[in-house]
Write an enzyme that holds these catalytic residues in place. Structure first.
Site, PDB file in Angstrom:
ATOM      1  N   THR A  99       0.873  -1.171   0.000  1.00  0.00           N
ATOM      2  CA  THR A  99       0.000   0.000   0.000  1.00  0.00           C
ATOM      3  C   THR A  99       0.908   1.218   0.000  1.00  0.00           C
ATOM      4  OG1 THR A  99      -1.765  -1.130   1.194  1.00  0.00           O
ATOM      5  CG2 THR A  99      -1.773   1.275   1.247  1.00  0.00           C
ATOM      6  N   LYS A 174      -7.337   1.316  -2.601  1.00  0.00           N
ATOM      7  CA  LYS A 174      -6.886   0.944  -1.261  1.00  0.00           C
ATOM      8  C   LYS A 174      -7.005   2.122  -0.291  1.00  0.00           C
ATOM      9  CE  LYS A 174      -5.215  -1.666   1.969  1.00  0.00           C
ATOM     10  NZ  LYS A 174      -3.909  -2.344   1.946  1.00  0.00           N
ATOM     11  N   LYS A 242       0.742   4.987   8.201  1.00  0.00           N
ATOM     12  CA  LYS A 242       1.282   5.295   6.876  1.00  0.00           C
ATOM     13  C   LYS A 242       0.175   5.366   5.832  1.00  0.00           C
ATOM     14  CE  LYS A 242       2.520   1.976   4.422  1.00  0.00           C
ATOM     15  NZ  LYS A 242       1.947   1.056   3.405  1.00  0.00           N
TER      16      LYS A 242
END
Length: 293
Positions: A99, A174, A242
């Site tokens: 990701t 995502k 993150k």
């Protein structure tokens, strides 16, 4: 290229190791590179070919999969001297399942295409359980023809495989997924904190609401773990920070205000500052328990 036989894998963490094993079960000859070879001794014992350099890995495989930690790790694995962009064979398929930034995904695609590679961004969702069971959802960006060609590879790791569009669109999908999780997970934490403050038995509450309108994947996966103090990582808290940070950056590019995301990100960052970054995402419960009494 008529078929994929050898697959190289970089990123044998909580999810990656299971994904690699499932591809091996699907019949592929698996190769891997790890900066700490002792951490993949079990894979080597199972018949996975261990390479001492990324260049050696790249030259042995028709398909290379990466699922590393952070965008800087993606940059290093692809763009460092003698890394994937320098070493992959012409016509290779490069699949980044980290990701990461949609902008970086587009950069990988553009640079890889110039060099004659087929590049896709294919982040996953489903956590460690989905990785172990081979039931991951895979969100793919890149050329449709490459997505179609790689169906057998994706099916070795997941069951819900979707083409999201051009390069970077897998990562955008995502980001949307992580935004949804942020709201759902914080809602579970708030609800359980409310129930506890009012003297409800939390196990009974979970049983009562989990099959109703309040039921969710986050509640089912983490509700019981939260109330029983199980914060072992299926997905690291620091990695969720993150992801949410990347989503916030992308939202700002479109002048989108996402207040729930910002609030949950703030809470997670406070937990990380307390040294909880290596716990699972369900450790958000401790924020509500400790700070919201």
């Amino acid at each position: 290229m008529t078929e994929i036989r050898d697959i190289g894998f970089i990123g044998t963490g909580i999810m990656g190791k299971s994904m690699l094993r499932n591809l091996r079960k699907a019949g592929y000859a698996m190769h891997c590179f790890a900066r700490h070879p002792e951490k993949v001794a079990d894979l080597q014992a199972e018949g996975v070919s261990l390479h001492s350099t990324i260049a050696s890995l790249a030259k042995a495989c028709q398909c290379l999969i990466t699922i590393v930690g952070f965008p800087k790790d993606v940059e290093e694995v692809y763009f460092s001297p003698n890394a994937l962009m320098d070493s992959a064979l012409p016509g290779s398929y490069l699949i980044d399942m980290t990701t990461t930034s949609p902008t970086l995904a587009q950069k990988l695609y553009e640079e890889g295409t110039k060099r004659g590679f087929h590049v896709l961004d294919a982040p996953v969702t489903g956590g460690d359980t989905g990785a172990k069971n081979g039931t991951l959802s895979i969100l793919v960006g890149g050329d449709r023809a490459d997505f179609d060609f790689l169906q057998p590879v994706f099916q070795g790791m997941g069951t819900n495989i979707n083409y999201m569009g051009e390069a970077g669109k897998g990562q955008h999908a995502k980001m949307a997924n992580q935004i949804m999780i942020a709201g759902a997970l914080s809602g579970v934490c708030e609800a359980l904190n409310y129930a506890r403050a009012n003297g409800l038995d939390l196990d009974t509450l979970l049983k009562a609401v989990s099959t109703g309108a309040a039921g969710s994947a986050q509640l089912n996966a983490f509700g019981a773990k939260m109330i029983h103090g199980d914060f072992a990582p299926g997905f690291f808290l620091k990695h969720f920070i993150k992801d949410m940070g990347l989503a916030e950056e992308e939202a700002e590019k479109k002048s989108l205000d996402l207040p729930v995301l910002k609030q949950v990100l703030k809470e997670y960052r406070e937990l990380a500052a307390e040294g909880k970054g290596d716990l699972g995402t369900q450790a958000l419960y401790t924020y509500y328990g400790e700070k919201k009494k």
